[in-house]
Scaffold this active site. Sequence first.
Site, short mmCIF file in Angstrom:
data_model
loop_
_atom_site.label_atom_id
_atom_site.label_comp_id
_atom_site.label_asym_id
_atom_site.label_seq_id
_atom_site.Cartn_x
_atom_site.Cartn_y
_atom_site.Cartn_z
N SER A 52 46.33 -89.90 -42.41
CA SER A 52 47.64 -90.06 -41.76
C SER A 52 48.73 -90.51 -42.72
O SER A 52 49.65 -91.23 -42.33
CB SER A 52 47.53 -91.07 -40.61
OG SER A 52 47.16 -92.35 -41.10
N SER A 86 39.73 -91.20 -43.14
CA SER A 86 40.60 -92.28 -42.70
C SER A 86 40.96 -92.13 -41.22
O SER A 86 40.08 -92.25 -40.35
CB SER A 86 41.85 -92.29 -43.60
OG SER A 86 42.62 -93.45 -43.44
N PHE A 87 42.21 -91.87 -40.90
CA PHE A 87 42.61 -91.53 -39.53
C PHE A 87 41.73 -90.40 -38.98
O PHE A 87 41.30 -90.43 -37.83
CB PHE A 87 44.09 -91.12 -39.54
CG PHE A 87 44.50 -90.15 -38.47
CD1 PHE A 87 44.88 -90.59 -37.21
CD2 PHE A 87 44.54 -88.78 -38.74
CE1 PHE A 87 45.28 -89.68 -36.23
CE2 PHE A 87 44.95 -87.87 -37.77
CZ PHE A 87 45.31 -88.33 -36.50
N ASP A 123 38.99 -99.67 -52.13
CA ASP A 123 39.95 -99.14 -51.17
C ASP A 123 40.88 -100.26 -50.69
O ASP A 123 40.41 -101.27 -50.15
CB ASP A 123 39.20 -98.54 -49.98
CG ASP A 123 40.06 -97.68 -49.07
OD1 ASP A 123 41.27 -97.95 -48.99
OD2 ASP A 123 39.51 -96.77 -48.44
N HIS A 138 41.14 -95.21 -51.97
CA HIS A 138 41.10 -94.51 -50.68
C HIS A 138 40.97 -93.01 -50.85
O HIS A 138 40.72 -92.29 -49.88
CB HIS A 138 42.37 -94.85 -49.90
CG HIS A 138 42.30 -94.53 -48.44
ND1 HIS A 138 41.32 -95.02 -47.61
CD2 HIS A 138 43.12 -93.77 -47.64
CE1 HIS A 138 41.52 -94.58 -46.38
NE2 HIS A 138 42.59 -93.81 -46.36
#
Length: 276
Positions: free
Chosen positions: A36, A105-106, A226, A254
């Site tokens: 995102s 992630s998202f 991260d 990340h």
Amino acid sequence: MVNSNSEVGRTVQAGGIGTNLHDVGSGEPVLLIHGSGPGVTAWANWRTVIPELSKSRRVIAPDMVGFGFTERPAGISYGLETWVDHLTGILDAMDLDRVDLVGNSFGGALSLAFAIKFPQRVRRLVLMGSAGVSFRLTEGLDAVWGYEASVPNMRKVMDYFAYDQDLISDELAELRYNASIRPGFQEAFASMFPEPRQRWVDALASHDPDIRAIRHETLLLHGRDDRVVPLETSLRLNQLIEPSQLHVFGKCGHWVQIEQSRGFIRLVEDFLSNAD
């Protein structure tokens, strides 16, 4: 006229939403769900992965609604339910009964929620730097979701993503800044995660009992360093999902799929090639 922008694939109508996606290769289908970040597209997120995975599989990488070159319907309310519905529409539009899901992630939080709601439509799960459980909002994620369009702000965001700061240049920051200010991009992004942002971390989280009930073989991947989504989220998911394994990359932030591209691809290919 052919669009020369490599981030634009083809458009399918998914749940009534004109959806930009990349559909490459043949074989067993794997769906890649992006993160995102500001100005993100499926191609920007997965450009190092799609060419390799598509050598042996059918790889589908959509721009989820609100992101990239997918249509942004007027009045849409962004949230986990909306994105799960959109993902369902993508599978339906492409006549896919069952897929492997790879979420970043998202995208990991979305993949997790989809597998909980539609377990029969998922074969295996790969969750990379994944949200999906509650954690304290990090400085890095606050900067990502709070991004206001400028080259210096984009540089700051990208610095949080990477462990290896040599990966980040002023030219790259300007390129991604320009991507973030394409028509409609920043307006939609700014509406998704307004302050206070801890509530959006929690809104993307699935309930612990639902996560514990997952029976899909699951591969968890995380960068030890991260600063956007902390390693503790994957440690927690590893505890909750009984048939899961966790691989932690040292000297990695990340951007596992970029900073550790070869290792990421090798682990994912090996994991997905195993039979049920």
